[in-house]
Design a protein around this motif. Structure first.
Motif, PDB file in Angstrom:
ATOM      1  N   VAL A 175      80.923 -12.151  21.313  1.00 54.49           N
ATOM      2  CA  VAL A 175      81.463 -10.798  21.377  1.00 54.49           C
ATOM      3  C   VAL A 175      82.968 -10.923  21.545  1.00 54.49           C
ATOM      4  CG1 VAL A 175      81.382  -8.568  22.518  1.00 54.49           C
ATOM      5  CG2 VAL A 175      79.339  -9.990  22.451  1.00 54.49           C
ATOM      6  N   GLY A 176      83.678 -10.640  20.478  1.00 60.55           N
ATOM      7  CA  GLY A 176      85.132 -10.766  20.520  1.00 60.55           C
ATOM      8  C   GLY A 176      85.782  -9.437  20.832  1.00 60.55           C
ATOM      9  N   SER A 177      87.018  -9.288  20.387  1.00 57.51           N
ATOM     10  CA  SER A 177      87.696  -8.031  20.684  1.00 57.51           C
ATOM     11  C   SER A 177      87.416  -6.980  19.624  1.00 57.51           C
ATOM     12  CB  SER A 177      89.187  -8.267  20.822  1.00 57.51           C
ATOM     13  OG  SER A 177      89.714  -8.624  19.575  1.00 57.51           O
ATOM     14  N   THR A 178      87.043  -7.393  18.425  1.00 62.79           N
ATOM     15  CA  THR A 178      86.686  -6.384  17.430  1.00 62.79           C
ATOM     16  C   THR A 178      85.278  -6.567  16.876  1.00 62.79           C
ATOM     17  OG1 THR A 178      87.657  -7.700  15.672  1.00 62.79           O
ATOM     18  CG2 THR A 178      89.056  -6.016  16.649  1.00 62.79           C
ATOM     19  N   MET A 179      84.773  -7.800  16.896  1.00 60.92           N
ATOM     20  CA  MET A 179      83.482  -8.036  16.260  1.00 60.92           C
ATOM     21  C   MET A 179      82.501  -8.672  17.243  1.00 60.92           C
ATOM     22  SD  MET A 179      83.894  -6.919  13.272  1.00 60.92           S
ATOM     23  CE  MET A 179      82.566  -7.518  12.272  1.00 60.92           C
ATOM     24  N   ALA A 180      81.247  -8.263  17.097  1.00 63.91           N
ATOM     25  CA  ALA A 180      80.162  -8.939  17.811  1.00 63.91           C
ATOM     26  C   ALA A 180      79.288  -9.604  16.757  1.00 63.91           C
ATOM     27  CB  ALA A 180      79.343  -7.946  18.616  1.00 63.91           C
ATOM     28  N   SER A 181      78.943 -10.862  16.978  1.00 63.69           N
ATOM     29  CA  SER A 181      78.148 -11.549  15.971  1.00 63.69           C
ATOM     30  C   SER A 181      77.059 -12.380  16.624  1.00 63.69           C
ATOM     31  CB  SER A 181      79.034 -12.453  15.113  1.00 63.69           C
ATOM     32  OG  SER A 181      79.503 -13.516  15.892  1.00 63.69           O
ATOM     33  N   VAL A 182      75.973 -12.513  15.884  1.00 62.31           N
ATOM     34  CA  VAL A 182      74.883 -13.395  16.308  1.00 62.31           C
ATOM     35  C   VAL A 182      74.696 -14.414  15.190  1.00 62.31           C
ATOM     36  CG1 VAL A 182      72.458 -13.549  16.866  1.00 62.31           C
ATOM     37  CG2 VAL A 182      73.779 -11.633  17.692  1.00 62.31           C
ATOM     38  N   THR A 183      74.922 -15.688  15.504  1.00 61.76           N
ATOM     39  CA  THR A 183      74.910 -16.725  14.485  1.00 61.76           C
ATOM     40  C   THR A 183      73.850 -17.764  14.819  1.00 61.76           C
ATOM     41  OG1 THR A 183      77.298 -16.476  14.566  1.00 61.76           O
ATOM     42  CG2 THR A 183      76.437 -18.205  13.152  1.00 61.76           C
ATOM     43  N   PRO A 184      72.813 -17.894  13.994  1.00 62.28           N
ATOM     44  CA  PRO A 184      71.893 -19.015  14.212  1.00 62.28           C
ATOM     45  C   PRO A 184      72.505 -20.302  13.652  1.00 62.28           C
ATOM     46  CG  PRO A 184      70.938 -17.310  12.787  1.00 62.28           C
ATOM     47  CD  PRO A 184      72.387 -17.054  12.872  1.00 62.28           C
TER      48      PRO A 184
END
Lengths: 435, 505
Positions: A175-184
């Motif tokens: 969870v960054g400042s603009t994007m949230a990502s889920v990476t397998p």
């Protein structure tokens, strides 16, 4: 040396994020240079021989980039008020959209802060998992042609975060400042089909801004005027109207982009210091019982924030029904991202991934975030295990740290794209080497 | 601990070389020599009184010194490092990176990490091979080529291959499709190509390429269905599981109660498998016999047990009882020859108590031994025949029986021999006596009688005299006792009596 598999070749690691750019030596545990990615620039200088006595300005970049008459980067870049200075950010949704300010930014971090000559050091760059091939090729071009690096590599932040946590296979929640990502990540490779991301932090920030500006029954709407525009202020009681005087002479020269940048920075700071997440799911009674937290804005207005701070944090995990109705294309919440990512993965992998969840990014430092995530995961996956480093540096700069580990490994040095290979194969080598 | 030159000198009491600055352990010596001068802080009078023979005082007045620096490297010289360019053998290009290396290391040596760059073996096939063996209506040659390339690129990491697989114009492939195609092609190549090694390694390689697509698909389907359960289904499953466990438990309980009842009512005739005879030796074993034993076995057992009811006094022998219980085989005597079981009737030595129970033993432990009295003679007799009876090479039942017979025979032989000897001796003695009597009848009769009776009558006479003496003595002693009891204890009496007896004797 060989025992630890490490071999220092004095490589540099550069990690460009939406809010900050991190640079440092491979093998270190903390980046040496951390500068904001946002930059100030002036398109039409009011005076042709206008010289700012500022170490942050970049004369070289000024000559090269005709677009900017002047560019201000670093700690003294956008945060210093300048007449007519606009503020821009090269990244949008985690991807570099505007490559013009990138060389000045990297140059500032490496040459001005770290005092390194880029032609002597191999450089490892990071990219988000959803980066486009064109983007990374452009990046390689900048590194080889402008910075004259001897060797270059571009690695995925998801993979690097997994490496920073000491895992080859992991489900990285960033969870960054603009994007949230889920990476397998499996065996050091990103499963592209399982990659899920949304601009959730941006929504949370917009929501917070709205929440603060909106007057409630207990308090008036909050004025987010940054301290650069305030001449003086008087201390007032909590909740009382602020007493301050503006710098009237500056208001004229303040650009809308700078104002927006400064106000959103105030909102960010408020989020970072006040917002919390209920660790056991939403419960009105529990929220009412939680202690309120005091916060003072640059205007001198201060207030004890109670339930409000949890409304904001809850947005990471749950969208209210009214919000969904008003805006059907909301960015997905983190549980939704996780379940989407898992659904796209092989059923066999799901158990392994849930046992190796890595939580990273500055956005996850909200109090109670890791506990809440763990609760949410354990509800559906009894064997889920969340790795969330307690050290804020490790949490915020996990991508850089993973790059630092990777670029200091002896076995990694065969993967560098050398200058010779770049000249021989051109852009195609980037896609071939950096899988 | 290295001895300095000064130490050796002091040990050999050699004079100090003048002007030499000694180090290390010679320091105390230096103080002594310094103490010959008058040290600071002592008045001249005091110094003249105590003289130079005050090393403890002198040591106190020695100049303070800094602590010696520790030698971390054990006295070795400093390690020098230098920034050296190196080439990585795992790279195809001529990239030179620089790292710090010890000056002492060989500059031309290979990059130590290059050896970790291992390549997995990949299979390739020619057009000819493809058309001959590898045709498949599902796959074109181009797509197979693409598959083999991508498998090589990602080192058979199937999850990644499945993730990155993008063959333009091809149908969407599941991971099982790809694995099946890849492994079947590999198998066919291995089978149809000439093989240099032996057949075992070839079949081993073949089995490593074994892939059962249907099974994998079913397995994945099961995993999915396991995951797709709703919370209600999971709860229901849980409840059902608990219900089954509960039912099983009640059933077990009911069965146990029923058995108890049967046992009380019908006893041994109930035919329950775990009824114990009163010797109790079988309780532990037979209760382990589960219900899975075939009914045949149970009935056989029942028969045997019922048959044994008549002679309860003799418990089953270990071989008869333990062997069938553990092996769970049919155990009627009709199978005995087939199973090489020999039933030995234990000699009924009267009461059958638990102590009389005979545990299993090795036959070699129970070799018959001759009676202790005649053992040496038996051994001797056997030794004459060249037989060592106390160590059997193969103590089978027959051998043991033979040995026992042999020993019995030998014992009998020895006994007979002894009896024969005794009788012969007696005959000899009697013959001698007869001859003597015939001789004496012609000479003095009285003298001969005294000589002949010397053994028997003479002894009797002596005994009689001795007895009389003792009786007289004891009568006198008793008198003394009676007198002295009033005076002192019994011990003193007896000693006194002894003393008197000694005096008298």
């Amino acid at each position: 040396m060989v025992n630890y598999g490490g071999d220092e070749v004095s490589a540099l690691v550069v990690d460009i994020g939406s809010s900050s750019l991190r640079a440092g030596y491979a093998g270190d545990d903390t980046p040496k240079a951390i500068i904001p990615t946002s930059y100030g620039f002036q398109n039409n200088p009011p005076d042709s021989d206008f010289v700012m006595g500022d170490g942050a300005e970049n004369a070289e970049a000024q000559q090269k980039k005709s677009k900017f008459a002047k560019i201000y980067v670093g700690q003294n870049g956008p945060s210093i008020w300048r007449e007519g200075m606009e503020v821009g950010n090269p990244l949008s949704e985690g991807l570099i959209q505007d490559f013009n300010p990138i060389p000045p930014l990297i140059d500032h971090a490496i040459s001005k802060i770290m005092r390194c000559d880029t032609s002597e050091h191999p450089i490892l760059l990071t990219e988000p998992a959803w980066n486009t091939p064109a983007n990374r090729e452009r990046m390689a071009e900048i590194m080889f042609e402008e910075f004259k690096v001897p060797a270059f590599y571009i690695a995925n932040t998801g993979v690097l975060n997994a490496f920073a946590a000491g895992k080859g296979t992991a489900l990285v929640i960033d969870v960054g400042s603009t994007m949230a990502s889920v990476t397998p990540v499996v065996d050091g490779f990103v499963l592209r089909k399982g990659l899920m991301y949304s601009a959730l932090p941006k929504l949370v920030q917009a929501h917070s801004r709205h929440l603060l500006a909106l007057p409630t029954s207990n308090r008036p709407g909050i004025n987010l005027t940054p301290h650069q525009l305030i001449a003086n202020k008087e201390p007032v009681d909590a909740g009382a109207l602020p007493k301050f005087t503006l710098r009237e002479e500056r208001l004229q020269g303040t650009t809308a982009s700078w104002r927006n940048w400064a106000e959103s920075r105030e909102v960010d700071e408020w989020i970072q210091s006040v917002v919390g997440v209920t660790d056991q799911g939403w419960n009105d009674q529990v929220v009412a019982q939680r202690p309120s937290r005091h916060y003072e804005f640059p205007t001198g207005y201060n207030y004890y924030f109670g339930a409000e701070r949890y409304y904001t944090g809850e947005q990471f995990f749950h969208h209210s029904a009214s919000l969904i109705q008003s805006n059907p294309s909301l960015p997905r919440t983190i549980p939704a991202l996780i379940s989407d990512a898992l659904r796209a993965c092989d059923p066999e992998l799901r158990g392994v991934l849930m046992g190796n969840v890595v939580l990273t990014g500055g956005g996850t430092l909200l109090s109670g975030f890791a506990d809440r995530l763990s609760t949410e995961l354990l509800r559906t996956f009894p064997h889920a295990k969340v790795h969330a480093p307690g050290n804020p540096i490790e949490r915020r700069y996990g991508g850089w740290l993973g790059g630092s580990i990777l670029a200091s490994l002896g076995t990694f040095h065969q993967l560098w794209i050398s200058r010779e290979e770049w000249q021989e194969h051109g852009k195609a080598i980037v896609g071939q080497r950096c899988k | 601990m290295a001895a300095s030159a000064a130490d050796i000198r002091s040990a050999l009491s050699l004079p100090e070389p003048n002007g030499s600055s000694s180090t290390g352990y010679s320091a105390p010596k230096k103080h002594v020599s310094a103490a010959t001068r008058k040290p600071d802080g002592i008045s001249r009078e005091l110094y003249s009184l105590i003289g130079p023979s005050a090393p403890s005082l002198a040591a106190q007045f020695a100049k303070p010194r800094l602590k010696q620096k520790p030698h971390f490297s054990g006295g070795a010289s400093k390690v020098k490092w230098e920034l050296r360019p190196f080439k990585n053998g795992a790279r195809q290009d001529k990239l030179e990176l620089r790292h710090w290396e010890k000056v002492t290391t060989e500059p031309t040596s290979d990059y130590p990490f290059a050896k970790y760059n291992i390549q997995s073996t990949s299979y390739t096939y020619s057009q000819d091979e493809y058309t001959r063996f590898l045709e498949d209506k599902e796959w074109t040659k181009d797509e197979t080529d693409y598959l083999f390339n991508i498998v090589k690129e990602y080192d058979t990491r199937w999850y990644i291959i499945h993730d990155r697989y993008e063959y333009p114009g091809g149908p969407s492939r599941s991971m099982e499709d790809m694995k099946d195609r890849y492994y079947s092609v590999c198998r066919k190549l291995v089978r149809n190509r000439p093989w240099a090694g032996d057949e075992a390694s070839r079949s081993q390689l073949m089995s490593s390429f074994q892939f059962d697509k249907d099974r994998e698909v079913t397995r994945k389907k099961y995993i999915l269905s396991l995951e797709n359960r709703t919370p209600e289904q999971i709860a229901e499953e849980e409840a059902l599981y608990i219900e089954v466990k509960r039912l099983e438990q009640t059933e077990r309980k009911f069965k146990k109660e029923r058995e108890n009842l049967l046992r009380t009512l019908a006893g041994i005739d109930s035919g329950l498998p775990d009824i114990v005879e009163d010797d109790g030796a079988l309780a532990g074993i037979t209760s382990e016999v589960s219900g899975s034993v075939s009914t045949n076995a149970v009935t056989n057992k029942k028969k045997r047990k019922v048959g044994q009811v008549t002679d309860l006094d003799s418990p089953a022998t270990p071989t008869a009882a333990t062997a069938p219980a553990t092996t769970k085989r049919p155990k009627t005597p009709s199978f005995d020859p087939h199973l090489c079981i020999i039933r030995v009737e234990v000699p009924s030595s009267g009461v059958a108590t638990k102590a009389a129970h005979q545990p299993a033993y090795l036959r070699s432990f129970k070799l018959p031994t001759p009676k202790a009295a005649i053992a040496p003679k038996v051994t001797q007799a056997l030794a004459e025949l060249g037989i060592s009876h106390n160590r059997l090479v193969m103590p089978t039942r027959e051998t043991t029986a033979n040995l026992e017979a042999l020993l019995d025979a030998t014992t009998a032989l020895v006994d007979t021999k002894r009896a024969v000897e005794r009788v012969e001796y007696e005959i000899q003695v009697l013959k001698d006596r007869l001859a003597l009597r015939e001789q004496n009848q012609s000479g003095d009769v009285d003298g001969s009688q005294a000589g002949a009776d010397a053994e028997g009558e003479n002894d009797d006479g002596e005994d009689g005299r001795a007895q009389s003496v003792v009786s007289v003595r004891s009568a006198r002693g008793r008198k003394h006792q009676r007198r002295s009891v009033s005076i002192s204890s019994v011990d003193t009496v007896s000693t006194r009596a002894n003393m008197k007896r000694q005096k008298r004797s």
